[in-house]
Design a protein around this motif. Structure first.
Motif, short mmCIF file in Angstrom:
data_model
loop_
_atom_site.label_atom_id
_atom_site.label_comp_id
_atom_site.label_asym_id
_atom_site.label_seq_id
_atom_site.Cartn_x
_atom_site.Cartn_y
_atom_site.Cartn_z
N ILE A 25 -5.32 -26.08 -14.07
CA ILE A 25 -4.00 -25.45 -13.99
C ILE A 25 -4.05 -24.02 -14.53
CG2 ILE A 25 -1.64 -25.51 -14.89
CD1 ILE A 25 -1.85 -28.59 -14.73
N ARG A 26 -4.72 -23.83 -15.67
CA ARG A 26 -4.84 -22.48 -16.23
C ARG A 26 -5.62 -21.57 -15.28
NH1 ARG A 26 -2.86 -21.84 -21.28
NH2 ARG A 26 -2.62 -23.71 -22.55
N GLY A 27 -6.64 -22.12 -14.62
CA GLY A 27 -7.42 -21.34 -13.65
C GLY A 27 -6.57 -20.90 -12.48
N LEU A 28 -5.72 -21.80 -11.98
CA LEU A 28 -4.84 -21.46 -10.87
C LEU A 28 -3.85 -20.37 -11.27
CD1 LEU A 28 -3.81 -21.97 -7.99
CD2 LEU A 28 -2.31 -23.71 -8.95
N ILE A 29 -3.28 -20.50 -12.45
CA ILE A 29 -2.32 -19.49 -12.94
C ILE A 29 -3.01 -18.14 -13.08
CG2 ILE A 29 -0.90 -18.81 -14.91
CD1 ILE A 29 -0.31 -21.84 -15.29
N GLU A 30 -4.21 -18.13 -13.64
CA GLU A 30 -4.97 -16.88 -13.81
C GLU A 30 -5.31 -16.27 -12.45
OE1 GLU A 30 -9.31 -15.54 -15.45
OE2 GLU A 30 -8.26 -17.11 -16.55
N PHE A 31 -5.67 -17.11 -11.50
CA PHE A 31 -6.01 -16.64 -10.15
C PHE A 31 -4.79 -16.00 -9.49
CE2 PHE A 31 -6.25 -17.39 -5.55
CZ PHE A 31 -7.40 -16.69 -5.26
N ILE A 32 -3.64 -16.65 -9.59
CA ILE A 32 -2.41 -16.11 -9.01
C ILE A 32 -2.07 -14.77 -9.66
CG2 ILE A 32 0.09 -16.45 -8.79
CD1 ILE A 32 -0.54 -19.47 -8.50
N ALA A 33 -2.17 -14.71 -10.99
CA ALA A 33 -1.85 -13.48 -11.71
C ALA A 33 -2.80 -12.35 -11.32
CB ALA A 33 -1.93 -13.73 -13.22
N THR A 34 -4.07 -12.64 -11.20
CA THR A 34 -5.06 -11.62 -10.85
C THR A 34 -4.83 -11.08 -9.44
OG1 THR A 34 -6.68 -12.70 -12.27
CG2 THR A 34 -7.54 -11.15 -10.66
N LYS A 35 -4.64 -11.98 -8.50
CA LYS A 35 -4.45 -11.56 -7.10
C LYS A 35 -3.16 -10.76 -6.92
CE LYS A 35 -8.05 -12.96 -4.92
NZ LYS A 35 -8.96 -11.99 -4.34
N THR A 36 -2.08 -11.23 -7.51
CA THR A 36 -0.82 -10.53 -7.32
C THR A 36 -0.79 -9.20 -8.09
OG1 THR A 36 0.20 -11.87 -9.07
CG2 THR A 36 0.51 -12.59 -6.80
N ALA A 37 -1.51 -9.11 -9.19
CA ALA A 37 -1.56 -7.86 -9.94
C ALA A 37 -2.23 -6.76 -9.12
CB ALA A 37 -2.30 -8.05 -11.25
N LYS A 38 -3.13 -7.15 -8.23
CA LYS A 38 -3.80 -6.19 -7.35
C LYS A 38 -2.91 -5.77 -6.19
CE LYS A 38 -8.49 -7.87 -8.18
NZ LYS A 38 -9.66 -8.49 -7.55
N GLY A 39 -1.77 -6.45 -6.05
CA GLY A 39 -0.86 -6.13 -4.95
C GLY A 39 -1.04 -7.04 -3.75
N ASP A 40 -1.90 -8.03 -3.87
CA ASP A 40 -2.11 -8.97 -2.76
C ASP A 40 -0.96 -9.96 -2.67
OD1 ASP A 40 -4.55 -7.76 -2.34
OD2 ASP A 40 -5.71 -9.31 -3.36
N LYS A 41 -0.71 -10.41 -1.46
CA LYS A 41 0.27 -11.46 -1.21
C LYS A 41 -0.52 -12.76 -1.16
CE LYS A 41 4.05 -12.10 2.05
NZ LYS A 41 4.63 -11.59 3.30
N LEU A 42 -0.12 -13.76 -1.93
CA LEU A 42 -0.86 -15.01 -2.01
C LEU A 42 -0.02 -16.13 -1.41
CD1 LEU A 42 -3.37 -16.50 -3.03
CD2 LEU A 42 -2.18 -16.81 -5.19
#
Length: 121
Positions: A25-42
């Motif tokens: 769960i923490r990995g998924l949250i970190e992944f979402i945060a990293t991708k969206t911080a770059k401006g990507d749409k997930l």
């Protein structure tokens, strides 16, 4: 639901050890945060879409003093649920709509034409 409750429920649902479930769960949250911080749409099929939306700078008012203020440009993370997720909870939508209709009914009744006055004899 708290984070600990989420981990426990996920561990039970997936038959994983709680430590492994927490790491996932923490990995998924970190992944979402990293991708969206770059401006990507997930987009997560069946769940929804995470996206960062930018808000331009704008003028506002201080509610206490009424003075004009400048509000800086900002960005925020948004989530739009998938259509399949929205379709999965039609009962909740119906209940919310019924509650809104119940609140609106007395107002609508109050706006009707006034009752006719009794005829004078």
């Amino acid at each position: 639901m708290t984070f600990k409750e989420l981990i426990a429920a996920y561990a039970t649902h997936t038959e994983l050890e709680p430590k492994v479930a927490e790491k996932a769960i923490r990995g998924l949250i970190e992944f979402i945060a990293t991708k969206t911080a770059k401006g990507d749409k997930l987009r997560l099929p069946g769940l929804g879409t995470f996206e960062v939306k930018k808000r331009p700078a704008r003028a506002g008012r201080n509610p206490q003093t009424g003075a004009a203020i400048k509000i800086k440009a900002s960005s925020r993370l948004t989530f739009k649920q998938a259509a399949t997720l929205a379709a999965a909870a039609p009962a909740a939508k119906k209940a919310k709509a019924a509650k809104g209709a119940a609140k609106a009914a007395p107002k609508a009744a109050a706006k009707k034409a006034p009752a006719k006055k009794a005829a004078k004899k």
